[in-house]
Write an enzyme that holds these catalytic residues in place. Structure first.
Site, PDB file in Angstrom:
ATOM      1  N   ASP A  81      33.988   8.956  64.771  1.00 30.56           N
ATOM      2  CA  ASP A  81      35.276   8.533  65.350  1.00 30.56           C
ATOM      3  C   ASP A  81      36.034   7.553  64.458  1.00 30.56           C
ATOM      4  O   ASP A  81      35.447   6.681  63.826  1.00 30.56           O
ATOM      5  CB  ASP A  81      35.037   7.862  66.705  1.00 30.56           C
ATOM      6  CG  ASP A  81      34.600   8.870  67.762  1.00 30.56           C
ATOM      7  OD1 ASP A  81      34.369  10.047  67.424  1.00 30.56           O
ATOM      8  OD2 ASP A  81      34.503   8.460  68.934  1.00 30.56           O
ATOM      9  N   ASP A  87      33.212  18.738  72.374  1.00 28.50           N
ATOM     10  CA  ASP A  87      32.439  17.648  71.778  1.00 28.50           C
ATOM     11  C   ASP A  87      30.957  18.019  71.639  1.00 28.50           C
ATOM     12  O   ASP A  87      30.538  19.113  72.033  1.00 28.50           O
ATOM     13  CB  ASP A  87      32.629  16.397  72.668  1.00 28.50           C
ATOM     14  CG  ASP A  87      32.703  15.111  71.857  1.00 28.50           C
ATOM     15  OD1 ASP A  87      32.175  15.083  70.736  1.00 28.50           O
ATOM     16  OD2 ASP A  87      33.271  14.130  72.373  1.00 28.50           O
TER      17      ASP A  87
HETATM   18  C1  GLA Z   1      33.332  11.431  71.091  1.00 26.14           C
HETATM   19  C2  GLA Z   1      34.506  12.017  70.316  1.00 26.14           C
HETATM   20  C3  GLA Z   1      35.750  11.193  70.632  1.00 26.14           C
HETATM   21  C4  GLA Z   1      36.032  11.213  72.125  1.00 26.14           C
HETATM   22  C5  GLA Z   1      34.818  10.709  72.890  1.00 26.14           C
HETATM   23  C6  GLA Z   1      34.961  10.917  74.393  1.00 26.14           C
HETATM   24  O1  GLA Z   1      33.004  10.164  70.626  1.00 26.14           O
HETATM   25  O2  GLA Z   1      34.240  12.031  68.948  1.00 26.14           O
HETATM   26  O3  GLA Z   1      36.872  11.687  69.905  1.00 26.14           O
HETATM   27  O4  GLA Z   1      36.353  12.523  72.529  1.00 26.14           O
HETATM   28  O5  GLA Z   1      33.619  11.367  72.484  1.00 26.14           O
HETATM   29  O6  GLA Z   1      33.848  10.476  75.103  1.00 26.14           O
END
Ligand code: GLA
Length: 411
Positions: free
Chosen positions: A212, A153
């Site tokens: 997301d 990430d």
């Molecule tokens: C980010 C990523 C998500 C998830 C969260 C976890 O937002 O894009 O897919 O992995 O972090 O904290």
């Protein structure tokens, strides 16, 4: 004398041969088709522990998902505890008391693979220890544990001029994974901010193209500094990216909300469109609690085969009406997949006239030449032959549903 002097040489040769399978394994190309599996985040967020993960692995075996091709059981954020005195990351002892190695062993004995999550910054998005400055140590630890997939990430990587360079940060973890010597699928999750499709093909096996996904058909949900996006909004953001995807390096429009979305048609369409996009199929639902009709969507062999087609060509919007979109994707064996997506809440009828708009993919110089060649039409959801391309195809698409067809060349 002679045989004595040969001995060290023979010993070295034998040692090399003994290592050969390991070398061959780590060099095997990964993700030649889009990765398929499960991930904890969409459904559980930080509410995860080892019994959940074991239960998911068991359920994926019991409900046929493993046999349909879903291989990875991926733990997302919040599995981490503290680093030990030497800096090695440990699992949270309260949530994962048996440790990640034991979990990997459990998942492997069920014929599945284990995925894990970290972050290129000092902390993950959930505030756990990130890998910045510990990349080689972490990759070595994952390899020792038997981890098969890493989602990496982009939170807490600095701001403004002090922000890490994404290409460098992901290349560092790539080098660390290579050094660790275990085949580990590398999933780049920097939300498309620095256009990873332009630089990440030699670094990761997939890269997120957007922020997301949210559990809704069409929405934009504010979270302070960022928004999560509905299925339709994410779909629209894939425009222009298909040229960058292919075997070993995929566009990732984020994990599936199939099984979380309220409406059955929405679940069908979401799955169908991700298959048309050659997207990774990483399910984010409660697997043990899946309704049978959702399991049937996820394990539909023809839809999965579209996603996993060996050519790895991402589909495209072939014809766009105001509410109905017709997508096309060239498949192996001179076949095509066609999806009619109804974005609206009202049923749509349309007569698809094969002779009107030539079916072709300029980017890949692949043309169906309907008229010169004829195709049988298979309904991909049911597997039934429903006619051929010699006449127009009447489409009746229910609200927010997607019909999917496979065109197979006539003998
Ligand atoms: C980010 C990523 C998500 C998830 C969260 C976890 O937002 O894009 O897919 O992995 O972090 O904290």
């Amino acid at each position: 004398m002679r045989s004595l002097s040969l001995r060290p040489f023979l010993a070295a040769l034998l040692a090399l041969l003994a290592c050969a399978p390991a070398f061959a394994q780590s060099a095997a190309p990964l993700a030649q088709t889009p990765p398929m599996g499960w991930n904890s985040w969409n459904r559980y967020g930080c509410r995860i522990d080892e019994s959940l993960i074991r239960g998911v692995a068991d359920a994926m075996v019991a409900n046929g998902m493993r046999d349909a091709g879903y291989a990875y059981v991926n733990i997302d954020d919040c599995w981490q505890g503290e680093r030990d005195k030497d800096g090695f990351i440990q699992a949270d002892p309260a949530r994962f008391p048996s440790g990640i190695k034991a979990l990997a062993d459990y998942v492997h004995t069920r014929g599945l693979k284990l995925g894990i999550y970290s972050d290129a910054g000092v902390k993950t998005c959930g505030g756990r220890a990130g890998s910045q400055g510990h990349e080689f140590q972490d990759a070595a630890q994952y390899a020792r544990w038997g981890v098969d997939y890493l989602k990496y990430d982009w939170c807490n990587t600095g701001t403004g001029a002090a922000q890490r360079n994404p290409r460098e940060a992901y290349a560092t973890m790539r080098a660390a994974l290579d050094q660790a010597g275990r085949p580990i699928v590398f999933s780049i999750c920097e939300w498309g901010d620095s256009k990873p499709w332009e630089w990440a093909a030699g670094i990761g096996n997939l890269w997120r193209t957007t922020g997301d996904i949210a559990n809704c058909w069409s929405c934009k949900l504010g979270h302070g500094s960022w928004n999560s996006l509905g299925v339709m909004e994410i779909l629209d953001k894939q425009e222009g990216l298909r040229r960058y995807a292919g075997p070993g390096h995929w566009n990732d429009p984020d994990m599936l909300e199939v099984g979380n979305l309220a409406d059955l048609n929405e679940n069908r369409s979401h799955f169908a469109m991700w298959a048309m996009l050659a997207a990774p199929l990483i399910v984010g639902a409660d697997i043990a609690g899946l309704k049978p009709e959702i399991t049937r969507i996820l394990t539909n062999p023809r839809l999965v085969a579209i996603d996993q087609d060996a050519l790895g060509i991402q589909g495209f919007a072939w014809q766009r009406g105001s509410e109905l979109e017709i997508w096309a994707r060239p498949l192996s064996g001179h076949r095509w997949a066609i999806a009619a997506l109804n974005r609206s809440s009202v049923a749509q009828n349309h007569m698809l006239d094969w002779s009107k708009e030539p079916l072709g993919d300029d980017l890949n110089q692949t043309f169906a030449k309907i008229g010169e060649h004829h195709f049988n039409l298979i309904d991909a959801w049911t597997g039934k032959r429903i006619g051929d391309t010699q006449g127009p195809l009447p489409l009746h698409v229910a609200p927010r549903d997607a019909q999917v067809f496979i065109l197979e060349p006539k003998a």
